[in-house]
Write an enzyme that holds these catalytic residues in place. Structure first.
Site, mmCIF file in Angstrom:
data_model
loop_
_atom_site.group_PDB
_atom_site.id
_atom_site.type_symbol
_atom_site.label_atom_id
_atom_site.label_comp_id
_atom_site.label_asym_id
_atom_site.label_seq_id
_atom_site.Cartn_x
_atom_site.Cartn_y
_atom_site.Cartn_z
ATOM 1 N N ARG A 61 0.811 -1.217 0.000
ATOM 2 C CA ARG A 61 0.000 0.000 0.000
ATOM 3 C C ARG A 61 0.846 1.269 0.000
ATOM 4 O O ARG A 61 0.396 2.312 -0.443
ATOM 5 C CB ARG A 61 -0.993 -0.033 1.168
ATOM 6 N N GLU A 98 5.540 -9.611 15.952
ATOM 7 C CA GLU A 98 4.877 -10.182 17.122
ATOM 8 C C GLU A 98 5.071 -11.700 17.197
ATOM 9 O O GLU A 98 5.301 -12.254 18.257
ATOM 10 C CB GLU A 98 3.387 -9.836 17.081
#
Length: 174
Positions: A61, A98
């Site tokens: 994006r 994460e």
């Protein structure tokens, strides 16, 4: 650009990509001509006098506004991509996520010591991907680098991923 217009046109998708995550879908900002032009205009006003010679957009994006802004600024455009996507010799930076690690690459010859670079992506959460890309730009010897996002999720403290002397801007904080 009116921040309320951005908020009104931003799609929120609960439980994507997994339960408990609220995903902010920026594609709705890109498909709205008023939002798209407004974001390009606002980014141009922020960076028009900073001497930007290259804009780095992060896959995928970040390519949309990054490419449009590079054209508007009269700068070159550099793609930061996942491994195996760039055809020439690359340099890479691996970073923690994460749940594991990831890697980002740019072409080895994309940025030089005389370049003033603007790094752009759609969303600042924890800052891991952009911080890795920033380190790549530093390794290339860029004269100066600026960091920009469309949206910043304030509660995740993503700005802490960058040195304090790095100018980080966002169009919208949520």
């Amino acid at each position: 650009m009116n921040k309320e217009t951005l908020k009104k046109n931003l799609r929120e998708i609960p439980d994507f990509p997994k339960p408990g995550i609220l995903f902010y879908d920026v594609t709705t900002l890109f498909k709205n001509p008023e939002c798209l032009q407004g974001m390009i205009n606002e980014l141009y006003e922020i960076y028009k006098d900073k001497g930007i010679t290259k804009v780095v957009g992060i896959e995928s994006r970040g390519f949309i506004l990054g490419g449009a802004l590079a054209a508007r600024l009269g700068a070159g455009f550099v793609m930061a991509r996942k491994p195996g996507k760039l055809p020439a010799e690359t340099i890479e930076e691996t970073y923690d996520k994460e749940y594991g690690t990831d890697t980002i690459q740019i072409h080895k010859d994309a940025i030089g010591k005389d370049d003033v670079v603007l790094l752009h992506d759609d969303l600042l959460a924890t800052g891991g991907t952009m911080a890795a890309t920033y380190r790549l730009v530093e390794r290339c010897g860029a004269k100066q680098a600026f960091v920009n996002f469309v949206i910043e999720l304030k509660g995740l403290d993503g700005r802490k991923a960058f040195p304090e002397n790095v100018e980080v801007t966002t169009l919208l904080q949520l």
